[in-house]
Write a protein that holds these residues in place. Structure first.
Motif, PDB file in Angstrom:
ATOM      1  N   ALA A  12       0.830  -1.211   0.000  1.00 38.58           N
ATOM      2  CA  ALA A  12       0.000   0.000   0.000  1.00 38.58           C
ATOM      3  C   ALA A  12       0.863   1.257   0.000  1.00 38.58           C
ATOM      4  CB  ALA A  12      -0.935  -0.001   1.215  1.00 38.58           C
ATOM      5  N   LEU A  13       1.951   1.251   0.773  1.00 38.20           N
ATOM      6  CA  LEU A  13       2.850   2.399   0.790  1.00 38.20           C
ATOM      7  C   LEU A  13       3.527   2.600  -0.561  1.00 38.20           C
ATOM      8  CD1 LEU A  13       4.553   2.056   4.285  1.00 38.20           C
ATOM      9  CD2 LEU A  13       2.958   3.823   3.541  1.00 38.20           C
ATOM     10  N   ALA A  18       3.917   5.562  -5.698  1.00 39.65           N
ATOM     11  CA  ALA A  18       3.884   5.523  -7.158  1.00 39.65           C
ATOM     12  C   ALA A  18       2.797   6.436  -7.711  1.00 39.65           C
ATOM     13  CB  ALA A  18       3.660   4.091  -7.635  1.00 39.65           C
ATOM     14  N   SER A  19       1.646   6.474  -7.052  1.00 41.35           N
ATOM     15  CA  SER A  19       0.581   7.352  -7.527  1.00 41.35           C
ATOM     16  C   SER A  19       0.947   8.818  -7.293  1.00 41.35           C
ATOM     17  CB  SER A  19      -0.746   7.014  -6.860  1.00 41.35           C
ATOM     18  OG  SER A  19      -0.693   7.307  -5.480  1.00 41.35           O
ATOM     19  N   GLU A  20       1.658   9.126  -6.194  1.00 45.12           N
ATOM     20  CA  GLU A  20       2.116  10.495  -5.944  1.00 45.12           C
ATOM     21  C   GLU A  20       3.112  10.925  -7.016  1.00 45.12           C
ATOM     22  OE1 GLU A  20       4.728  13.014  -2.713  1.00 45.12           O
ATOM     23  OE2 GLU A  20       3.765  11.168  -2.062  1.00 45.12           O
ATOM     24  N   ASP A  21       4.023  10.027  -7.386  1.00 48.70           N
ATOM     25  CA  ASP A  21       4.979  10.338  -8.454  1.00 48.70           C
ATOM     26  C   ASP A  21       4.270  10.592  -9.773  1.00 48.70           C
ATOM     27  OD1 ASP A  21       7.195  10.259  -6.856  1.00 48.70           O
ATOM     28  OD2 ASP A  21       7.789   8.223  -7.418  1.00 48.70           O
ATOM     29  N   SER A  26       2.667  14.445 -13.884  1.00 54.52           N
ATOM     30  CA  SER A  26       1.613  15.095 -14.654  1.00 54.52           C
ATOM     31  C   SER A  26       1.648  16.604 -14.457  1.00 54.52           C
ATOM     32  CB  SER A  26       0.255  14.532 -14.244  1.00 54.52           C
ATOM     33  OG  SER A  26      -0.779  15.241 -14.847  1.00 54.52           O
ATOM     34  N   ALA A  27       1.845  17.056 -13.223  1.00 51.16           N
ATOM     35  CA  ALA A  27       1.905  18.485 -12.935  1.00 51.16           C
ATOM     36  C   ALA A  27       3.121  19.127 -13.594  1.00 51.16           C
ATOM     37  CB  ALA A  27       1.938  18.710 -11.427  1.00 51.16           C
ATOM     38  N   VAL A  28       4.252  18.445 -13.585  1.00 45.97           N
ATOM     39  CA  VAL A  28       5.465  18.965 -14.222  1.00 45.97           C
ATOM     40  C   VAL A  28       5.271  19.063 -15.734  1.00 45.97           C
ATOM     41  CG1 VAL A  28       7.876  18.392 -14.753  1.00 45.97           C
ATOM     42  CG2 VAL A  28       7.052  18.269 -12.399  1.00 45.97           C
ATOM     43  N   ARG A  29       4.659  18.040 -16.312  1.00 50.47           N
ATOM     44  CA  ARG A  29       4.391  18.055 -17.756  1.00 50.47           C
ATOM     45  C   ARG A  29       3.461  19.214 -18.124  1.00 50.47           C
ATOM     46  NH1 ARG A  29       4.263  12.881 -18.278  1.00 50.47           N
ATOM     47  NH2 ARG A  29       2.204  12.714 -17.382  1.00 50.47           N
ATOM     48  N   LYS A  30       2.419  19.433 -17.334  1.00 50.35           N
ATOM     49  CA  LYS A  30       1.481  20.537 -17.569  1.00 50.35           C
ATOM     50  C   LYS A  30       2.190  21.883 -17.420  1.00 50.35           C
ATOM     51  CE  LYS A  30      -2.800  22.361 -17.556  1.00 50.35           C
ATOM     52  NZ  LYS A  30      -2.929  23.219 -18.691  1.00 50.35           N
ATOM     53  N   PHE A  31       3.063  22.001 -16.405  1.00 49.36           N
ATOM     54  CA  PHE A  31       3.823  23.232 -16.202  1.00 49.36           C
ATOM     55  C   PHE A  31       4.690  23.532 -17.423  1.00 49.36           C
ATOM     56  CE2 PHE A  31       7.952  25.040 -15.077  1.00 49.36           C
ATOM     57  CZ  PHE A  31       7.559  26.284 -14.640  1.00 49.36           C
ATOM     58  N   ARG A  32       5.412  22.536 -17.886  1.00 54.91           N
ATOM     59  CA  ARG A  32       6.295  22.759 -19.044  1.00 54.91           C
ATOM     60  C   ARG A  32       5.512  23.153 -20.284  1.00 54.91           C
ATOM     61  NH1 ARG A  32      10.270  17.888 -17.514  1.00 54.91           N
ATOM     62  NH2 ARG A  32      11.618  19.094 -16.144  1.00 54.91           N
ATOM     63  N   HIS A  55       2.640  21.122  -5.506  1.00 52.60           N
ATOM     64  CA  HIS A  55       3.320  19.821  -5.437  1.00 52.60           C
ATOM     65  C   HIS A  55       4.732  20.022  -4.902  1.00 52.60           C
ATOM     66  CE1 HIS A  55       0.001  18.186  -7.755  1.00 52.60           C
ATOM     67  NE2 HIS A  55       0.126  19.239  -8.531  1.00 52.60           N
ATOM     68  N   ARG A  56       4.934  19.705  -3.642  1.00 53.47           N
ATOM     69  CA  ARG A  56       6.250  19.859  -3.018  1.00 53.47           C
ATOM     70  C   ARG A  56       7.013  18.548  -3.172  1.00 53.47           C
ATOM     71  NH1 ARG A  56       2.916  23.329  -0.939  1.00 53.47           N
ATOM     72  NH2 ARG A  56       3.583  25.244   0.083  1.00 53.47           N
ATOM     73  N   HIS A  57       7.896  18.537  -4.157  1.00 58.19           N
ATOM     74  CA  HIS A  57       8.602  17.321  -4.528  1.00 58.19           C
ATOM     75  C   HIS A  57       9.934  17.715  -5.155  1.00 58.19           C
ATOM     76  CE1 HIS A  57       9.241  13.435  -6.557  1.00 58.19           C
ATOM     77  NE2 HIS A  57       8.422  12.950  -5.651  1.00 58.19           N
ATOM     78  N   GLU A  58      10.898  16.818  -5.153  1.00 53.99           N
ATOM     79  CA  GLU A  58      12.202  17.116  -5.751  1.00 53.99           C
ATOM     80  C   GLU A  58      12.092  17.347  -7.253  1.00 53.99           C
ATOM     81  OE1 GLU A  58      15.701  15.225  -4.635  1.00 53.99           O
ATOM     82  OE2 GLU A  58      15.123  15.010  -2.542  1.00 53.99           O
TER      83      GLU A  58
END
Length: 128
Positions: A12-13, A18-21, A26-32, A55-58
């Motif tokens: 489950a973790l 994986a779903s968060e990634d 998706s957010a990075v692709r939309k931003f670009r 989205h606070r992520h590396e």
């Protein structure tokens, strides 16, 4: 039975990560698409930055770091403010420090960007 429950919890973790990634990708692709679109106005770019800030992520930090040195001033200032909110992401303070040392932030025209980077580093309490 404990092994089965433990394996289920680990699965489950892993699936949640994986779903968060996938959401971040998706957010990075939309931003670009929105930020680097040909003919994008300044308002469109700032809206794209605001959308990505959720989205606070590396991967988000990696996407925002070029904006600190290679974009118009309002976008650079907003990117520094956004990265100042990424306290749980260690790469954020590193990228802010690199941008502060960059030649792209050493001119008189970019004083506001340097100030915002310093504020963001203060919020992150980054120690050099």
């Amino acid at each position: 039975m404990i092994q089965g429950a433990g394996a289920l919890a680990i699965w489950a973790l892993c699936s949640a990560a994986a779903s968060e990634d996938a959401v971040v990708e998706s957010a990075v692709r939309k931003f670009r698409e929105d930020f680097y679109r040909l003919g994008a106005r300044e308002d469109d770019r700032l809206s794209a930055l605001h959308a990505l800030s959720a989205h606070r992520h590396e991967k988000t930090v990696a996407c925002l770091s070029p904006v600190l040195t290679r974009s118009v001033l309002p976008a650079r200032i907003l990117a520094a403010r956004i990265l100042g909110q990424f306290g749980k992401v260690p790469a954020a303070s590193r990228e802010l420090r690199l941008a502060l040392r960059s030649a792209a932030t050493q001119t008189r025209k970019t004083v506001a960007v340097r100030i915002e980077i310093l504020r963001a580093l203060g919020v992150l309490k980054a120690v050099e």
